[in-house]
Motif scaffolding. Structure first.
Motif, PDB file in Angstrom:
ATOM      1  N   ILE A   1      -4.385  -1.246  -0.720  1.00 32.42           N
ATOM      2  CA  ILE A   1      -3.532  -0.671  -1.748  1.00 32.42           C
ATOM      3  C   ILE A   1      -4.064   0.372  -2.436  1.00 32.42           C
ATOM      4  O   ILE A   1      -5.204   0.175  -2.784  1.00 32.42           O
ATOM      5  N   ASP A   2      -3.382   1.425  -2.484  1.00 30.35           N
ATOM      6  CA  ASP A   2      -3.852   2.587  -3.113  1.00 30.35           C
ATOM      7  C   ASP A   2      -3.827   2.502  -4.712  1.00 30.35           C
ATOM      8  O   ASP A   2      -2.804   1.494  -5.175  1.00 30.35           O
ATOM      9  N   PRO A   3      -4.095   3.261  -5.443  1.00 29.84           N
ATOM     10  CA  PRO A   3      -4.063   3.209  -6.969  1.00 29.84           C
ATOM     11  C   PRO A   3      -2.491   3.228  -7.405  1.00 29.84           C
ATOM     12  O   PRO A   3      -2.507   2.952  -8.647  1.00 29.84           O
ATOM     13  N   TYR A   4      -1.890   3.899  -6.735  1.00 33.57           N
ATOM     14  CA  TYR A   4      -0.196   3.877  -6.930  1.00 33.57           C
ATOM     15  C   TYR A   4       0.512   2.880  -6.385  1.00 33.57           C
ATOM     16  O   TYR A   4       1.905   2.931  -6.754  1.00 33.57           O
ATOM     17  N   GLY A   5       0.110   1.789  -5.874  1.00 31.18           N
ATOM     18  CA  GLY A   5       0.638   0.740  -5.269  1.00 31.18           C
ATOM     19  C   GLY A   5       1.333   0.975  -3.915  1.00 31.18           C
ATOM     20  O   GLY A   5       1.923  -0.140  -3.252  1.00 31.18           O
ATOM     21  N   ASN A   6       0.895   1.785  -3.376  1.00 31.56           N
ATOM     22  CA  ASN A   6       1.315   1.993  -1.749  1.00 31.56           C
ATOM     23  C   ASN A   6       0.348   1.114  -0.984  1.00 31.56           C
ATOM     24  O   ASN A   6      -0.689   0.968  -1.042  1.00 31.56           O
ATOM     25  N   VAL A   7       1.109   0.504   0.045  1.00 33.99           N
ATOM     26  CA  VAL A   7       0.191  -0.546   0.977  1.00 33.99           C
ATOM     27  C   VAL A   7      -0.092  -0.119   2.329  1.00 33.99           C
ATOM     28  O   VAL A   7       1.109   0.413   2.718  1.00 33.99           O
ATOM     29  N   PHE A   8      -0.950  -0.151   2.644  1.00 33.33           N
ATOM     30  CA  PHE A   8      -1.497   0.328   4.108  1.00 33.33           C
ATOM     31  C   PHE A   8      -1.907  -0.688   4.802  1.00 33.33           C
ATOM     32  O   PHE A   8      -2.721  -1.612   4.236  1.00 33.33           O
ATOM     33  N   PRO A   9      -2.128  -0.823   6.208  1.00 28.48           N
ATOM     34  CA  PRO A   9      -2.841  -1.944   6.852  1.00 28.48           C
ATOM     35  C   PRO A   9      -4.030  -1.693   6.859  1.00 28.48           C
ATOM     36  O   PRO A   9      -5.039  -2.530   7.272  1.00 28.48           O
ATOM     37  N   CYS A  10      -4.596  -0.551   6.619  1.00 27.86           N
ATOM     38  CA  CYS A  10      -6.194  -0.276   6.759  1.00 27.86           C
ATOM     39  C   CYS A  10      -6.558   0.763   5.668  1.00 27.86           C
ATOM     40  O   CYS A  10      -5.509   1.363   4.913  1.00 27.86           O
ATOM     41  N   LEU A  11      -7.805   1.359   5.702  1.00 23.90           N
ATOM     42  CA  LEU A  11      -8.273   2.046   4.961  1.00 23.90           C
ATOM     43  C   LEU A  11      -7.826   3.745   5.054  1.00 23.90           C
ATOM     44  O   LEU A  11      -8.300   4.572   4.317  1.00 23.90           O
ATOM     45  N   LEU A  12      -7.077   3.924   6.157  1.00 26.09           N
ATOM     46  CA  LEU A  12      -6.957   5.437   6.534  1.00 26.09           C
ATOM     47  C   LEU A  12      -5.908   6.004   5.497  1.00 26.09           C
ATOM     48  O   LEU A  12      -5.851   7.072   5.489  1.00 26.09           O
ATOM     49  N   TRP A  13      -5.030   5.226   5.133  1.00 24.59           N
ATOM     50  CA  TRP A  13      -3.907   5.803   4.101  1.00 24.59           C
ATOM     51  C   TRP A  13      -2.972   7.057   4.662  1.00 24.59           C
ATOM     52  O   TRP A  13      -2.699   7.850   4.110  1.00 24.59           O
ATOM     53  N   LYS A  14      -2.862   7.052   6.088  1.00 22.30           N
ATOM     54  CA  LYS A  14      -2.003   7.840   6.544  1.00 22.30           C
ATOM     55  C   LYS A  14      -0.452   7.441   6.296  1.00 22.30           C
ATOM     56  O   LYS A  14      -0.095   6.319   6.234  1.00 22.30           O
ATOM     57  N   GLU A  15       0.094   8.410   6.026  1.00 23.52           N
ATOM     58  CA  GLU A  15       1.584   8.488   5.454  1.00 23.52           C
ATOM     59  C   GLU A  15       2.233   7.736   6.655  1.00 23.52           C
ATOM     60  O   GLU A  15       3.276   6.780   6.188  1.00 23.52           O
ATOM     61  N   GLU A  16       2.077   7.905   7.905  1.00 25.09           N
ATOM     62  CA  GLU A  16       2.939   7.117   8.825  1.00 25.09           C
ATOM     63  C   GLU A  16       2.812   5.727   8.961  1.00 25.09           C
ATOM     64  O   GLU A  16       3.243   4.817   9.705  1.00 25.09           O
ATOM     65  N   LEU A  17       1.450   5.255   8.277  1.00 21.26           N
ATOM     66  CA  LEU A  17       0.928   3.963   8.161  1.00 21.26           C
ATOM     67  C   LEU A  17       1.417   3.233   6.849  1.00 21.26           C
ATOM     68  O   LEU A  17       1.045   2.088   6.591  1.00 21.26           O
ATOM     69  N   ASN A  18       2.208   4.011   6.031  1.00 22.55           N
ATOM     70  CA  ASN A  18       2.484   3.617   4.658  1.00 22.55           C
ATOM     71  C   ASN A  18       3.544   2.504   4.779  1.00 22.55           C
ATOM     72  O   ASN A  18       4.721   2.829   5.437  1.00 22.55           O
ATOM     73  N   MET A  19       3.201   1.116   4.301  1.00 25.30           N
ATOM     74  CA  MET A  19       3.964   0.159   4.550  1.00 25.30           C
ATOM     75  C   MET A  19       5.164  -0.053   3.441  1.00 25.30           C
ATOM     76  O   MET A  19       5.978  -0.683   3.706  1.00 25.30           O
ATOM     77  N   GLY A  20       5.032   0.628   2.323  1.00 25.63           N
ATOM     78  CA  GLY A  20       5.860   0.681   1.106  1.00 25.63           C
ATOM     79  C   GLY A  20       4.906   0.484  -0.029  1.00 25.63           C
ATOM     80  O   GLY A  20       3.830   0.645  -0.291  1.00 25.63           O
ATOM     81  N   ASN A  21       5.826   0.772  -1.144  1.00 27.33           N
ATOM     82  CA  ASN A  21       5.149   0.715  -2.570  1.00 27.33           C
ATOM     83  C   ASN A  21       5.465  -0.672  -3.066  1.00 27.33           C
ATOM     84  O   ASN A  21       6.675  -1.131  -3.217  1.00 27.33           O
ATOM     85  N   LEU A  22       4.664  -1.333  -3.967  1.00 30.53           N
ATOM     86  CA  LEU A  22       4.548  -2.746  -4.528  1.00 30.53           C
ATOM     87  C   LEU A  22       5.655  -2.533  -5.629  1.00 30.53           C
ATOM     88  O   LEU A  22       6.434  -3.527  -5.824  1.00 30.53           O
ATOM     89  N   SER A  23       5.798  -1.594  -6.325  1.00 33.51           N
ATOM     90  CA  SER A  23       6.796  -1.166  -7.403  1.00 33.51           C
ATOM     91  C   SER A  23       8.274  -1.301  -6.983  1.00 33.51           C
ATOM     92  O   SER A  23       9.005  -1.876  -7.619  1.00 33.51           O
ATOM     93  N   ASP A  24       8.577  -1.229  -5.702  1.00 35.69           N
ATOM     94  CA  ASP A  24       9.824  -1.162  -5.094  1.00 35.69           C
ATOM     95  C   ASP A  24      10.366  -2.676  -4.822  1.00 35.69           C
ATOM     96  O   ASP A  24      11.327  -2.789  -4.358  1.00 35.69           O
ATOM     97  N   PHE A  25       9.207  -3.442  -4.816  1.00 35.28           N
ATOM     98  CA  PHE A  25       9.450  -4.726  -4.628  1.00 35.28           C
ATOM     99  C   PHE A  25       8.865  -5.787  -5.664  1.00 35.28           C
ATOM    100  O   PHE A  25       8.737  -6.828  -5.668  1.00 35.28           O
TER     101      PHE A  25
END
Length: 196
Positions: A122-146
């Motif tokens: 999870i990056d500092p903005y709440g974006n969730v990724f499966p790994c530490l690459l933080w590639k946009e195509e691997l962005n699973m969503g943002n915690l604030s939206d849930f």
């Protein structure tokens, strides 16, 4: 500064921590110090963990910029020899050695990656990724939206599509050796089950 680092190590050793080790991250400007780092860690009575430097979004790289650093063939050869000299190609970190050499030498390799199933980042903005690459195509969503509910995010169509990319090896080859840890015998990761 170096003396403060040594003092910190000495203080940490007094705490009798279960896992205290030194880490050396290999970059083009410091790879010649691998054997020195091994000698120094032994002098300090600590095991040495060697990591391999990366440039990625997580570490300040802009996804559209080509600011990755590279090693020359000669540097890769020298690194390989230094790692062999300290027996990094044997024992518990043998897999990291094999993985990194294959990556640097451009050899193709395939593996089953379980990132996203066994870990989330999870990056500092709440974006969730499966790994530490933080590639946009691997962005699973943002915690604030849930409303902060990671189970709902994980069950979302977007997150499930990212897991399909991983399962279908759509993000490979990958330069990060973290994924291989989940397929090494004896390293039993924990699957994240959203309904439990």
């Amino acid at each position: 500064m170096f003396n403060k680092a040594i003092k910190t190590i000495e203080l940490l050793k007094k705490l009798d921590l279960k896992r205290l080790r030194m880490q050396f991250t290999v970059f083009p400007d410091n790879y010649k110090y691998i054997e020195w780092a091994d000698t120094f860690s032994k002098k300090m009575g600590l095991p040495l963990y060697i990591n391999f430097g990366r440039a990625s979004v997580r570490f300040g790289k802009q996804e559209n910029n080509n600011d990755e650093f590279y090693f020359t063939e000669n540097q890769i050869y020298e690194i390989e020899q230094s790692l062999k000299n300290i027996n990094f190609d044997k024992g518990q970190y043998k897999w990291r050695f094999i993985w990194q050499m294959k990556w640097w030498k451009g050899e193709k390799f395939n593996y089953d990656c379980f990132m996203g199933y066994r870990s989330l980042d999870i990056d500092p903005y709440g974006n969730v990724f499966p790994c530490l690459l933080w590639k946009e195509e691997l962005n699973m969503g943002n915690l604030s939206d849930f409303n902060g509910d990671i189970r709902r995010l994980y069950s979302s169509e977007k997150a499930q599509n990212v897991l399909k990319i991983i399962k279908n090896k759509g993000c490979q080859p990958c330069s990060f050796s973290c994924a291989i840890k989940s397929v090494i015998e004896g390293n039993k990761g924990i699957y994240f089950e959203p309904n439990n």
